[in-house]
Write a protein that holds these residues in place. Structure first.
Motif, PDB file in Angstrom:
ATOM      1  N   GLN A  34       0.809  -1.221   0.000  1.00 40.32           N
ATOM      2  CA  GLN A  34       0.000   0.000   0.000  1.00 40.32           C
ATOM      3  C   GLN A  34       0.843   1.273   0.000  1.00 40.32           C
ATOM      4  O   GLN A  34       0.308   2.364  -0.199  1.00 40.32           O
ATOM      5  N   SER A  35       2.134   1.129   0.201  1.00 34.46           N
ATOM      6  CA  SER A  35       3.000   2.313   0.238  1.00 34.46           C
ATOM      7  C   SER A  35       3.180   2.936  -1.143  1.00 34.46           C
ATOM      8  O   SER A  35       3.651   4.064  -1.266  1.00 34.46           O
ATOM      9  N   ASN A  36       2.833   2.193  -2.178  1.00 31.22           N
ATOM     10  CA  ASN A  36       2.988   2.709  -3.542  1.00 31.22           C
ATOM     11  C   ASN A  36       1.775   2.282  -4.365  1.00 31.22           C
ATOM     12  O   ASN A  36       1.891   1.534  -5.332  1.00 31.22           O
ATOM     13  N   GLN A  37       0.609   2.777  -3.980  1.00 37.50           N
ATOM     14  CA  GLN A  37      -0.626   2.358  -4.633  1.00 37.50           C
ATOM     15  C   GLN A  37      -0.780   2.986  -6.018  1.00 37.50           C
ATOM     16  O   GLN A  37      -0.363   4.115  -6.258  1.00 37.50           O
ATOM     17  N   PHE A  38      -1.404   2.237  -6.889  1.00 34.67           N
ATOM     18  CA  PHE A  38      -1.636   2.674  -8.266  1.00 34.67           C
ATOM     19  C   PHE A  38      -3.017   3.304  -8.355  1.00 34.67           C
ATOM     20  O   PHE A  38      -4.019   2.696  -7.981  1.00 34.67           O
ATOM     21  N   THR A  39      -3.064   4.527  -8.878  1.00 38.81           N
ATOM     22  CA  THR A  39      -4.334   5.252  -8.950  1.00 38.81           C
ATOM     23  C   THR A  39      -4.972   5.204 -10.332  1.00 38.81           C
ATOM     24  O   THR A  39      -6.132   5.574 -10.494  1.00 38.81           O
ATOM     25  N   GLY A  40      -4.191   4.760 -11.317  1.00 37.86           N
ATOM     26  CA  GLY A  40      -4.687   4.780 -12.688  1.00 37.86           C
ATOM     27  C   GLY A  40      -4.002   5.834 -13.526  1.00 37.86           C
ATOM     28  O   GLY A  40      -4.183   5.894 -14.743  1.00 37.86           O
ATOM     29  N   ARG A  41      -3.193   6.675 -12.879  1.00 40.80           N
ATOM     30  CA  ARG A  41      -2.527   7.769 -13.594  1.00 40.80           C
ATOM     31  C   ARG A  41      -1.036   7.494 -13.828  1.00 40.80           C
ATOM     32  O   ARG A  41      -0.408   8.177 -14.622  1.00 40.80           O
ATOM     33  N   GLN A  42      -0.479   6.518 -13.117  1.00 44.36           N
ATOM     34  CA  GLN A  42       0.942   6.239 -13.264  1.00 44.36           C
ATOM     35  C   GLN A  42       1.173   5.210 -14.380  1.00 44.36           C
ATOM     36  O   GLN A  42       0.238   4.742 -15.026  1.00 44.36           O
ATOM     37  N   ASP A  43       2.431   4.869 -14.575  1.00 41.53           N
ATOM     38  CA  ASP A  43       2.793   3.844 -15.556  1.00 41.53           C
ATOM     39  C   ASP A  43       2.446   2.471 -14.981  1.00 41.53           C
ATOM     40  O   ASP A  43       3.005   2.070 -13.953  1.00 41.53           O
ATOM     41  N   PRO A  44       1.542   1.726 -15.605  1.00 44.76           N
ATOM     42  CA  PRO A  44       1.146   0.421 -15.054  1.00 44.76           C
ATOM     43  C   PRO A  44       2.287  -0.592 -15.031  1.00 44.76           C
ATOM     44  O   PRO A  44       2.327  -1.467 -14.168  1.00 44.76           O
ATOM     45  N   HIS A  45       3.211  -0.470 -15.983  1.00 44.49           N
ATOM     46  CA  HIS A  45       4.344  -1.400 -16.006  1.00 44.49           C
ATOM     47  C   HIS A  45       5.256  -1.174 -14.805  1.00 44.49           C
ATOM     48  O   HIS A  45       5.739  -2.135 -14.195  1.00 44.49           O
ATOM     49  N   LEU A  99      -5.121 -11.379 -14.655  1.00 47.44           N
ATOM     50  CA  LEU A  99      -5.136 -10.086 -13.970  1.00 47.44           C
ATOM     51  C   LEU A  99      -4.174  -9.101 -14.632  1.00 47.44           C
ATOM     52  O   LEU A  99      -4.532  -7.943 -14.889  1.00 47.44           O
ATOM     53  N   VAL A 100      -2.970  -9.557 -14.925  1.00 50.56           N
ATOM     54  CA  VAL A 100      -1.986  -8.682 -15.572  1.00 50.56           C
ATOM     55  C   VAL A 100      -2.491  -8.227 -16.938  1.00 50.56           C
ATOM     56  O   VAL A 100      -2.389  -7.049 -17.296  1.00 50.56           O
ATOM     57  N   SER A 101      -3.051  -9.157 -17.697  1.00 52.07           N
ATOM     58  CA  SER A 101      -3.552  -8.832 -19.033  1.00 52.07           C
ATOM     59  C   SER A 101      -4.659  -7.785 -18.980  1.00 52.07           C
ATOM     60  O   SER A 101      -4.639  -6.798 -19.727  1.00 52.07           O
ATOM     61  N   LYS A 102      -5.611  -7.965 -18.088  1.00 52.97           N
ATOM     62  CA  LYS A 102      -6.721  -7.011 -17.977  1.00 52.97           C
ATOM     63  C   LYS A 102      -6.240  -5.665 -17.444  1.00 52.97           C
ATOM     64  O   LYS A 102      -6.703  -4.606 -17.883  1.00 52.97           O
ATOM     65  N   ASN A 105      -4.352  -3.881 -20.304  1.00 53.88           N
ATOM     66  CA  ASN A 105      -5.284  -3.436 -21.345  1.00 53.88           C
ATOM     67  C   ASN A 105      -6.111  -2.236 -20.894  1.00 53.88           C
ATOM     68  O   ASN A 105      -6.486  -1.388 -21.705  1.00 53.88           O
ATOM     69  N   GLN A 106      -6.387  -2.170 -19.596  1.00 54.09           N
ATOM     70  CA  GLN A 106      -7.179  -1.062 -19.073  1.00 54.09           C
ATOM     71  C   GLN A 106      -6.362   0.219 -18.962  1.00 54.09           C
ATOM     72  O   GLN A 106      -6.827   1.300 -19.334  1.00 54.09           O
ATOM     73  N   PHE A 107      -5.153   0.105 -18.453  1.00 52.50           N
ATOM     74  CA  PHE A 107      -4.377   1.309 -18.144  1.00 52.50           C
ATOM     75  C   PHE A 107      -3.212   1.570 -19.101  1.00 52.50           C
ATOM     76  O   PHE A 107      -2.475   2.538 -18.933  1.00 52.50           O
ATOM     77  N   PHE A 108      -3.051   0.688 -20.071  1.00 54.09           N
ATOM     78  CA  PHE A 108      -2.073   0.905 -21.132  1.00 54.09           C
ATOM     79  C   PHE A 108      -2.799   0.565 -22.429  1.00 54.09           C
ATOM     80  O   PHE A 108      -2.665  -0.537 -22.960  1.00 54.09           O
ATOM     81  N   PRO A 109      -3.583   1.508 -22.957  1.00 54.79           N
ATOM     82  CA  PRO A 109      -4.480   1.229 -24.086  1.00 54.79           C
ATOM     83  C   PRO A 109      -3.758   0.624 -25.288  1.00 54.79           C
ATOM     84  O   PRO A 109      -2.585   0.927 -25.541  1.00 54.79           O
ATOM     85  N   PRO A 110      -4.445  -0.233 -26.043  1.00 53.59           N
ATOM     86  CA  PRO A 110      -3.849  -0.851 -27.233  1.00 53.59           C
ATOM     87  C   PRO A 110      -3.266   0.161 -28.210  1.00 53.59           C
ATOM     88  O   PRO A 110      -2.261  -0.111 -28.864  1.00 53.59           O
ATOM     89  N   HIS A 147       5.529  -5.464 -23.114  1.00 51.10           N
ATOM     90  CA  HIS A 147       4.699  -6.484 -23.758  1.00 51.10           C
ATOM     91  C   HIS A 147       4.713  -6.314 -25.279  1.00 51.10           C
ATOM     92  O   HIS A 147       3.760  -6.690 -25.967  1.00 51.10           O
ATOM     93  N   HIS A 148       5.820  -5.761 -25.811  1.00 49.90           N
ATOM     94  CA  HIS A 148       5.928  -5.498 -27.249  1.00 49.90           C
ATOM     95  C   HIS A 148       5.856  -6.768 -28.088  1.00 49.90           C
ATOM     96  O   HIS A 148       5.413  -6.748 -29.234  1.00 49.90           O
ATOM     97  N   GLY A 149       6.305  -7.887 -27.538  1.00 45.62           N
ATOM     98  CA  GLY A 149       6.186  -9.159 -28.245  1.00 45.62           C
ATOM     99  C   GLY A 149       7.323  -9.482 -29.198  1.00 45.62           C
ATOM    100  O   GLY A 149       7.298 -10.517 -29.869  1.00 45.62           O
TER     101      GLY A 149
END
Length: 226
Positions: A34-45, A99-102, A105-110, A147-149
């Motif tokens: 919880q010391s570094n929670q993700f809000t949706g605005r940071q880099d998901p990676h 979980l990682v995939s979803k 996809n949610q926070f790093f748009p295609p 996830h560039h592949g």
């Protein structure tokens, strides 16, 4: 008489049954997550890297690490990110990979993934850009889109063909022939070695230039005012 529905209130994440005795998540571990929670605005990676690093410190012989991650991940979210997970369909996330995939996809748009993949594919060394600078810039692109592949061989081929003729020739010389004939591990070692040498050389040159730029009347002081 209407009855309250009994379905649809389950969590999105399905945590596998834990049969281990005396297993519990330590509050210190939860606090660390919880010391570094993700809000949706940071880099998901970056968030996943941090989360993986934290959760790797907790091991239990009878509980898979992926199960621990599924238990802990909700604690790492807040705000917009927490709302996203809360709105996911019940029992729709069955594995850590799901979980990682979803999450990505949610926070790093295609569309962003496509853009960065194109940046990687079309990478070119800039005019007057040193080998070291080009290599660091290329690695930054890869880090931005892990996830560039692209396979290691594809990445090395892209980087080599993006270089100016002089740097390509230097790599071929270091490889004792065609650079790309080497296995990826050897190619990477050659690149890192050349990059490090050039970086250190540039530091020496910068240091000499700074020294030469000092006024002739300058003399270093060996006393300090406290």
């Amino acid at each position: 008489m209407l009855q309250a529905p009994i379905e649809g209130y389950e969590d999105a994440i399905v945590v596998p049954p834990i049969n281990a005795n005396n297993f519990e998540l330590k509050q210190t571990l939860i606090n660390l997550v919880q010391s570094n929670q993700f809000t949706g605005r940071q880099d998901p990676h970056n968030h996943l890297r941090f989360f993986n690093k934290v959760t790797s410190t907790f091991r239990h012989p009878e509980v898979p690490n992926t199960t621990i991650k599924l238990l802990l991940f909700p604690f790492s979210l807040e705000g917009e990110a927490w709302i996203w997970l809360d709105k996911e369909p019940p029992r729709s996330i069955l594995t850590w990979e799901d979980l990682v995939s979803k999450f990505i996809n949610q926070f790093f748009p295609p569309l962003k993934t496509t853009y960065l993949r194109n940046e990687i594919v079309n990478f070119l060394q800039k005019p007057n850009e040193t080998f070291n600078e080009a290599w660091e810039r290329f690695k930054d692109l890869l880090r931005q889109c892990p996830h560039h592949g692209f396979s290691e061989l594809h990445q090395l081929d892209t980087f080599y063909n993006a270089l100016n003729p002089n740097d390509q020739e230097a790599l071929d010389s270091a490889a004792g022939g065609n650079f790309l004939d080497k296995i990826p591990r050897e190619c990477l070692s050659i690149i890192e070695s050349k990059s490090k040498v050039q970086y250190l050389r540039s530091r020496v040159i910068d240091s000499r230039m700074s020294t030469n730029a000092l006024p002739s009347s300058y003399s270093p002081s060996h006393s300090f005012d406290l």
